[in-house]
Scaffold this active site. Sequence first.
Site, PDB file in Angstrom:
ATOM      1  CE  LYS A  14      37.912  35.489  44.205  1.00 33.63           C
ATOM      2  NZ  LYS A  14      39.200  35.849  43.554  1.00 33.63           N
ATOM      3  CE1 TYR A  54      42.489  33.286  47.089  1.00 28.04           C
ATOM      4  CE2 TYR A  54      41.659  34.905  48.365  1.00 28.04           C
ATOM      5  CZ  TYR A  54      41.743  34.020  47.458  1.00 28.04           C
ATOM      6  OH  TYR A  54      39.997  34.161  46.684  1.00 28.04           O
ATOM      7  CG  PHE A  62      48.596  38.106  43.053  1.00 24.22           C
ATOM      8  CD1 PHE A  62      47.377  37.560  44.352  1.00 24.22           C
ATOM      9  CD2 PHE A  62      49.322  37.721  41.547  1.00 24.22           C
ATOM     10  CE1 PHE A  62      47.965  35.559  43.757  1.00 24.22           C
ATOM     11  CE2 PHE A  62      49.274  36.050  41.607  1.00 24.22           C
ATOM     12  CZ  PHE A  62      48.458  35.294  42.372  1.00 24.22           C
ATOM     13  NE  ARG A  90      39.938  25.076  38.427  1.00 25.51           N
ATOM     14  CZ  ARG A  90      40.483  26.455  38.703  1.00 25.51           C
ATOM     15  NH1 ARG A  90      40.091  26.906  40.208  1.00 25.51           N
ATOM     16  NH2 ARG A  90      41.514  26.679  38.610  1.00 25.51           N
ATOM     17  NE  ARG A 107      36.657  33.690  38.520  1.00 27.46           N
ATOM     18  CZ  ARG A 107      37.799  32.608  39.156  1.00 27.46           C
ATOM     19  NH1 ARG A 107      38.169  31.726  37.910  1.00 27.46           N
ATOM     20  NH2 ARG A 107      38.104  31.859  40.177  1.00 27.46           N
ATOM     21  CG  ASN A 117      38.550  36.921  40.060  1.00 20.53           C
ATOM     22  OD1 ASN A 117      38.486  36.663  41.702  1.00 20.53           O
ATOM     23  ND2 ASN A 117      40.070  35.267  39.609  1.00 20.53           N
ATOM     24  CG  HIS A 120      38.339  31.045  45.811  1.00 23.14           C
ATOM     25  ND1 HIS A 120      38.940  30.910  45.108  1.00 23.14           N
ATOM     26  CD2 HIS A 120      38.260  30.263  46.697  1.00 23.14           C
ATOM     27  CE1 HIS A 120      40.087  29.718  45.880  1.00 23.14           C
ATOM     28  NE2 HIS A 120      39.398  29.132  46.649  1.00 23.14           N
ATOM     29  CD  GLU A 131      40.400  26.108  48.755  1.00 20.42           C
ATOM     30  OE1 GLU A 131      39.216  26.638  47.913  1.00 20.42           O
ATOM     31  OE2 GLU A 131      41.540  26.991  47.757  1.00 20.42           O
TER      32      GLU A 131
HETATM   33  P1  CMP Z   1      41.506  32.908  43.484  1.00 21.54           P
HETATM   34  O1  CMP Z   1      40.749  31.853  42.334  1.00 21.54           O
HETATM   35  O2  CMP Z   1      41.009  33.320  44.587  1.00 21.54           O
HETATM   36  O3  CMP Z   1      42.557  32.749  43.525  1.00 21.54           O
HETATM   37  C1  CMP Z   1      44.017  33.356  44.186  1.00 21.54           C
HETATM   38  C2  CMP Z   1      43.261  34.529  43.196  1.00 21.54           C
HETATM   39  O4  CMP Z   1      44.479  35.376  42.864  1.00 21.54           O
HETATM   40  C3  CMP Z   1      42.579  35.006  41.840  1.00 21.54           C
HETATM   41  O5  CMP Z   1      41.870  33.960  42.470  1.00 21.54           O
HETATM   42  C4  CMP Z   1      42.634  36.149  41.201  1.00 21.54           C
HETATM   43  O6  CMP Z   1      41.708  36.621  41.943  1.00 21.54           O
HETATM   44  C5  CMP Z   1      43.732  36.873  42.132  1.00 21.54           C
HETATM   45  N1  CMP Z   1      44.601  36.765  41.177  1.00 21.54           N
HETATM   46  C6  CMP Z   1      45.513  35.951  41.078  1.00 21.54           C
HETATM   47  N2  CMP Z   1      46.794  36.321  39.696  1.00 21.54           N
HETATM   48  C7  CMP Z   1      46.536  37.995  39.761  1.00 21.54           C
HETATM   49  C8  CMP Z   1      47.143  39.240  39.701  1.00 21.54           C
HETATM   50  N3  CMP Z   1      48.123  39.079  38.591  1.00 21.54           N
HETATM   51  N4  CMP Z   1      47.031  40.479  39.455  1.00 21.54           N
HETATM   52  C9  CMP Z   1      45.865  40.279  40.813  1.00 21.54           C
HETATM   53  N5  CMP Z   1      45.234  38.960  41.100  1.00 21.54           N
HETATM   54  C10 CMP Z   1      45.483  37.560  41.014  1.00 21.54           C
END
Ligand code: CMP
Length: 142
Positions: A14, A54, A62, A90, A107, A117, A120, A131
């Site tokens: 990311k 997304y 969020f 994962r 992470r 984070n 992904h 995807e």
């Molecule tokens: P990802 O695995 O890319 O898939 C969905 C993303 O949403 C997740 O990683 C996080 O980065 C983001 N995400 C999930 N929960 C929250 C949250 N509470 N606040 C902000 N971002 C979030």
Amino acid sequence: MAEQAGNLTFGIIKPDAVRAGRTGAVLQRVLDAGFRLRAMKLIHLTRREAEGFYEVHRERPFFGELTAFMSSGPCVVLALEKEGAVRAWRDLMGATDPAKADEGTLRKEFASSIGENAVHGSDSEENAQIELAYFFSRLEFV
Ligand code: CMP
């Protein structure tokens, strides 16, 4: 790709990790864990492209923050091959919230918050196929 569906997953390094200069470090961890790179490219998502990716999270509180962040700078998209790739990737990434991620996960090492984070990964083989197809054409797979 269908014949190898169980062995392929989709990953993103990311914008936070790319911005911090950790692309190489993350890729080294990917290779050290035994993944083979089947496709890879550096891209800068538009807001609309991030929203499309997304889409399932559109109603989440969020969503705006997430798509602004994902379009804030370049990221690296990956097609990763390994036996049981979805689960293996994962496991290597660790929990979505880095505060809950195990030692030794990406992470834990590279992420700063649940929103930013670092990486992904697809959450199922079915979503991995969707995807991968969102980012890569057939010709981009080696
Ligand atoms: P990802 O695995 O890319 O898939 C969905 C993303 O949403 C997740 O990683 C996080 O980065 C983001 N995400 C999930 N929960 C929250 C949250 N509470 N606040 C902000 N971002 C979030």
